[in-house]
Design an enzyme around this catalytic site. Structure first.
Site, PDB file in Angstrom:
ATOM      1  N   VAL A  14      16.639  43.337  73.368  1.00 43.12           N
ATOM      2  CA  VAL A  14      16.084  44.642  73.770  1.00 43.12           C
ATOM      3  C   VAL A  14      15.272  44.470  75.249  1.00 43.12           C
ATOM      4  CG1 VAL A  14      14.781  46.690  73.644  1.00 43.12           C
ATOM      5  CG2 VAL A  14      15.694  45.632  71.736  1.00 43.12           C
ATOM      6  N   ILE A 136      18.707  57.238  70.049  1.00 46.74           N
ATOM      7  CA  ILE A 136      18.690  58.660  69.839  1.00 46.74           C
ATOM      8  C   ILE A 136      17.305  59.209  70.383  1.00 46.74           C
ATOM      9  CG2 ILE A 136      18.926  60.604  68.179  1.00 46.74           C
ATOM     10  CD1 ILE A 136      20.226  58.656  66.059  1.00 46.74           C
ATOM     11  N   GLU A 190      17.021  42.944  60.929  1.00 45.79           N
ATOM     12  CA  GLU A 190      15.648  42.620  61.209  1.00 45.79           C
ATOM     13  C   GLU A 190      15.562  41.021  60.964  1.00 45.79           C
ATOM     14  OE1 GLU A 190      13.064  44.709  62.394  1.00 45.79           O
ATOM     15  OE2 GLU A 190      14.907  45.929  62.699  1.00 45.79           O
ATOM     16  N   LYS A 205      10.023  53.808  60.023  1.00 42.21           N
ATOM     17  CA  LYS A 205      10.655  54.922  60.968  1.00 42.21           C
ATOM     18  C   LYS A 205      10.451  56.296  60.479  1.00 42.21           C
ATOM     19  CE  LYS A 205      14.233  51.923  62.545  1.00 42.21           C
ATOM     20  NZ  LYS A 205      15.197  51.245  62.440  1.00 42.21           N
TER      21      LYS A 205
HETATM   22  N1  HSE Z   1      17.296  46.417  61.698  1.00 47.46           N
HETATM   23  C1  HSE Z   1      17.235  47.603  62.518  1.00 47.46           C
HETATM   24  C2  HSE Z   1      18.509  48.434  61.869  1.00 47.46           C
HETATM   25  C3  HSE Z   1      17.250  47.658  63.781  1.00 47.46           C
HETATM   26  O1  HSE Z   1      19.330  47.995  61.381  1.00 47.46           O
HETATM   27  O2  HSE Z   1      18.237  49.646  62.000  1.00 47.46           O
HETATM   28  C4  HSE Z   1      16.651  48.753  64.629  1.00 47.46           C
HETATM   29  O3  HSE Z   1      15.325  49.277  64.503  1.00 47.46           O
END
Ligand code: HSE
Length: 440
Positions: A14, A136, A190, A205
């Site tokens: 990123v 998004i 991850e 999230k």
């Molecule tokens: N490991 C996360 C996913 C990356 O698969 O969505 C993005 O947050």
């Protein structure tokens, strides 16, 4: 006007994506922000690593503290990920009066209350668009675009890795393990993929989305979290035959008894738009009382989609650098002193429909015993499907779809069904949501 000077912590996927987007679209971005944005320093563990971005004009350092202590830097972009040392670095940057942009969902979900309190004291911004659903603009949409609504519920596919795995299992008949390996190879997962497949990343999230949707503090520990590791190809295929798709959903919903915060594999009618979000893509369905259902779709991970959100946050921060801190958009959408600590509903009190798979001896009266148990617990059956027996197996798979029932009752029903002599092994259970526009 002089450029705004930025420091980046972490030059991974990123970080490089952010450098590339800022380099490519620098002029457009400056026209929007009103000033140029210039990355002057970045920390990275390996100074010599070959990268997919040009770093010649950036001072690379190994120690991230040098960045958060650099008096020239006004905004620190935290892209290290994880809880530590990200928490200490972000708090130090705030203490030094710097604004922070972060893509770190784990950090915000778990330490966000503390971080925002410190940021408010120091009058600095902490922006985190990239933390949820990658590219998004869901944070901005819920926090600002839907600010006129009472948000009733939201449901999101917000982990690309799990969605990729479930899509591969359905489309290619892939095994869970092989699909996970492919997701890792493609770079979606991850560092610790259990965060993806056990629903923890989705819970991070969801915690953030629920806070900005309902004006509640971040409550990661109270999210009911169940991942996709127990899902079998058989269930994916049976569900498909019944007209349902299996997705790992994060659901946040207001009810009279409290807020539902839950992450679990969920069957959704295949005609729903969100049921057709495949591969590593993300989507969030948000129901507001005025707007009705809205859906936001896009790439939830990857270098440039995530950089798109990081840079949008940088533009927001730069535009408001001179604004009185009291007139900025609050971190969690609601004014800090107007957050309400609503109770979270325990999963036993949540009502959903269910898919059950049981393995019954192929003899008269077995289904009657099962339906008796369900009737005794006031559970209505929507449909029953008995599959053909596998050769050499004494049992036949039976699939039952139920109407909405409280989880407590379903747990009791499953415990009683599993005790029947005519039922072999465990009952598999998957929650099912219709996600109708009139769901309240
Ligand atoms: N490991 C996360 C996913 C990356 O698969 O969505 C993005 O947050």
């Amino acid at each position: 006007m002089k450029p705004v000077k930025i420091g980046i912590l972490g030059l991974g996927t990123v970080g490089c994506g952010t450098i590339n987007v800022l380099a490519r679209n620098g002029q457009e971005i400056a026209r929007r922000a009103g000033r140029e944005i210039s990355i002057i320093q970045a920390s990275t563990r390996d100074l010599k690593k070959k990268r997919s971005c040009a770093t010649a004009s950036i001072k690379l350092v190994q120690d991230p503290h040098e960045v958060v202590r650099n008096p020239e830097i006004e905004v620190v972009v935290e892209l290290i990920g994880g809880y530590d040392p990200a928490r200490a670095l972000v708090l130090e940057a705030i203490a030094n009066g710097k604004h922070v942009v972060t893509a770190n969902k784990a950090l915000i979900a778990v330490h966000g209350n503390e971080i925002f309190a410190q940021a408010q004291k120091k009058g600095v911004m902490v922006a985190f668009e990239a933390a949820v659903a990658g590219g998004i603009p869901i944070i901005k949409s819920v926090r600002e675009g839907l600010a006129g609504n009472r948000i009733e519920w939201l449901a999101g596919i917000i982990n690309g890795t799990s969605n990729f795995i479930l899509t591969e299992m359905r489309d290619k008949g892939a095994d869970f393990a092989d699909a996970l390996k492919e997701a890792q190879r493609l770079g979606y997962a991850e560092a610790d993929p259990t965060f993806d497949v056990e629903g923890i990343d989705t819970a991070h999230k969801l915690t953030i989305l629920a806070a900005i949707a309902f004006g509640i503090p971040l409550k990661f520990k109270q999210v009911y979290t169940e991942g996709i590791t127990r899902i079998t190809r058989m269930d994916v295929q049976y569900a498909e035959k019944l007209g349902y798709r299996l997705k790992l959903l994060g659901i946040a919903r207001r009810t009279n008894g409290g807020v539902e915060l839950r992450v679990h594999p969920t069957l959704i009618p295949e005609r729903r738009l969100i049921a057709n979000v495949d591969g590593a893509m993300n989507a969030v369905l948000v129901k507001g009382d005025a707007v009705g259902p809205t859906m936001f779709y896009g790439a939830g991970a990857g270098a440039e989609p995530t950089a798109s959100a990081v840079v949008a946050d940088l533009v927001d921060v730069v535009r408001t650098l001179t604004v009185d801190p009291n007139n900025r958009v609050p971190h969690l959408a609601f004014q800090p002193d107007a957050l309400v600590d609503l109770p979270i509903l325990p999963i036993e009190d949540v009502e959903t429909s269910y898919y059950l798979r049981l393995h019954a001896l192929d003899k008269p009266g077995v289904l009657a015993e099962v339906t008796r148990i369900l009737a005794d617990l006031n559970i209505s059956i929507e449909s029953i499907l008995q599959k053909e027996p596998h050769p050499n197996e004494e049992t036949v798979p039976v699939i039952i779809l139920t109407q909405r029932v409280r989880e407590k009752n379903m747990n009791e029903a499953i415990a009683r069904i599993e005790k029947l002599a005519s039922i072999k092994g465990k009952v598999a259970r998957i929650r099912l949501e219709h996600l109708n526009a009139d769901w309240k």
